[in-house]
Design a protein around this motif. Structure first.
Motif, PDB file in Angstrom:
ATOM      1  N   LEU A 281       0.826  -1.215   0.000  1.00 54.34           N
ATOM      2  CA  LEU A 281       0.000   0.000   0.000  1.00 54.34           C
ATOM      3  C   LEU A 281       0.859   1.264   0.000  1.00 54.34           C
ATOM      4  O   LEU A 281       0.567   2.224  -0.732  1.00 54.34           O
ATOM      5  N   ALA A 282       1.917   1.279   0.795  1.00 51.93           N
ATOM      6  CA  ALA A 282       2.815   2.435   0.819  1.00 51.93           C
ATOM      7  C   ALA A 282       3.465   2.625  -0.552  1.00 51.93           C
ATOM      8  O   ALA A 282       3.569   3.754  -1.049  1.00 51.93           O
ATOM      9  N   ASN A 283       3.867   1.529  -1.175  1.00 52.72           N
ATOM     10  CA  ASN A 283       4.454   1.601  -2.507  1.00 52.72           C
ATOM     11  C   ASN A 283       3.449   2.151  -3.520  1.00 52.72           C
ATOM     12  O   ASN A 283       3.789   3.017  -4.333  1.00 52.72           O
ATOM     13  N   ASP A 284       2.212   1.663  -3.479  1.00 46.61           N
ATOM     14  CA  ASP A 284       1.183   2.154  -4.394  1.00 46.61           C
ATOM     15  C   ASP A 284       0.931   3.652  -4.191  1.00 46.61           C
ATOM     16  O   ASP A 284       0.730   4.393  -5.154  1.00 46.61           O
ATOM     17  N   PHE A 285       0.937   4.079  -2.935  1.00 47.61           N
ATOM     18  CA  PHE A 285       0.751   5.504  -2.648  1.00 47.61           C
ATOM     19  C   PHE A 285       1.878   6.315  -3.280  1.00 47.61           C
ATOM     20  O   PHE A 285       1.645   7.350  -3.909  1.00 47.61           O
ATOM     21  N   LEU A 286       3.120   5.842  -3.129  1.00 46.38           N
ATOM     22  CA  LEU A 286       4.258   6.553  -3.713  1.00 46.38           C
ATOM     23  C   LEU A 286       4.179   6.587  -5.234  1.00 46.38           C
ATOM     24  O   LEU A 286       4.517   7.602  -5.851  1.00 46.38           O
ATOM     25  N   ILE A 287       3.743   5.503  -5.843  1.00 48.47           N
ATOM     26  CA  ILE A 287       3.580   5.489  -7.304  1.00 48.47           C
ATOM     27  C   ILE A 287       2.591   6.574  -7.724  1.00 48.47           C
ATOM     28  O   ILE A 287       2.847   7.338  -8.655  1.00 48.47           O
ATOM     29  N   GLY A 288       1.469   6.653  -7.012  1.00 53.55           N
ATOM     30  CA  GLY A 288       0.479   7.684  -7.316  1.00 53.55           C
ATOM     31  C   GLY A 288       1.044   9.078  -7.147  1.00 53.55           C
ATOM     32  O   GLY A 288       0.796   9.972  -7.963  1.00 53.55           O
ATOM     33  N   LEU A 289       1.828   9.266  -6.104  1.00 48.54           N
ATOM     34  CA  LEU A 289       2.451  10.562  -5.855  1.00 48.54           C
ATOM     35  C   LEU A 289       3.422  10.923  -6.974  1.00 48.54           C
ATOM     36  O   LEU A 289       3.394  12.039  -7.498  1.00 48.54           O
TER      37      LEU A 289
END
Length: 92
Positions: free
Chosen positions: A27-35
């Motif tokens: 989830l943290a990785n997905d958030f960073l990708i979105g950012l």
């Protein structure tokens, strides 16, 4: 409804903790990708930052490789626990 026993991983509470930790990492990785993609998109709105935006998109694209890496690490971790428990059970 019967369950396929090959899909059941009886590792107990330890497996749940491991799954939660790895899922949090995903989830943290997905958030960073979105950012990264958002920042890259905003950079493309300004001609002087298009090059920066392109590099941010490259970083975001490379970060897509992190997700399967996290899941692979989780699977290896769970497999090692399963093997350890199997060895421990057969030793008794």
């Amino acid at each position: 409804m019967s369950r396929d026993p090959s899909l059941t991983l009886p590792l107990g509470p330890e497996a749940l903790v491991i799954r939660r930790r790895y899922e949090t990492a995903v989830l943290a990785n997905d958030f960073l990708i979105g950012l990264w993609f958002t920042l890259g998109s905003v950079a493309f709105l300004f001609p002087e930052y298009e090059s920066v935006g392109a590099w941010v998109f490259v970083i975001a694209s490379l970060q897509y490789l992190v997700r399967p890496s996290i899941r692979l690490a989780r699977n290896i971790h769970l497999q090692r626990i399963r093997r350890r428990q199997t060895l421990s059970a057969s030793a008794h």
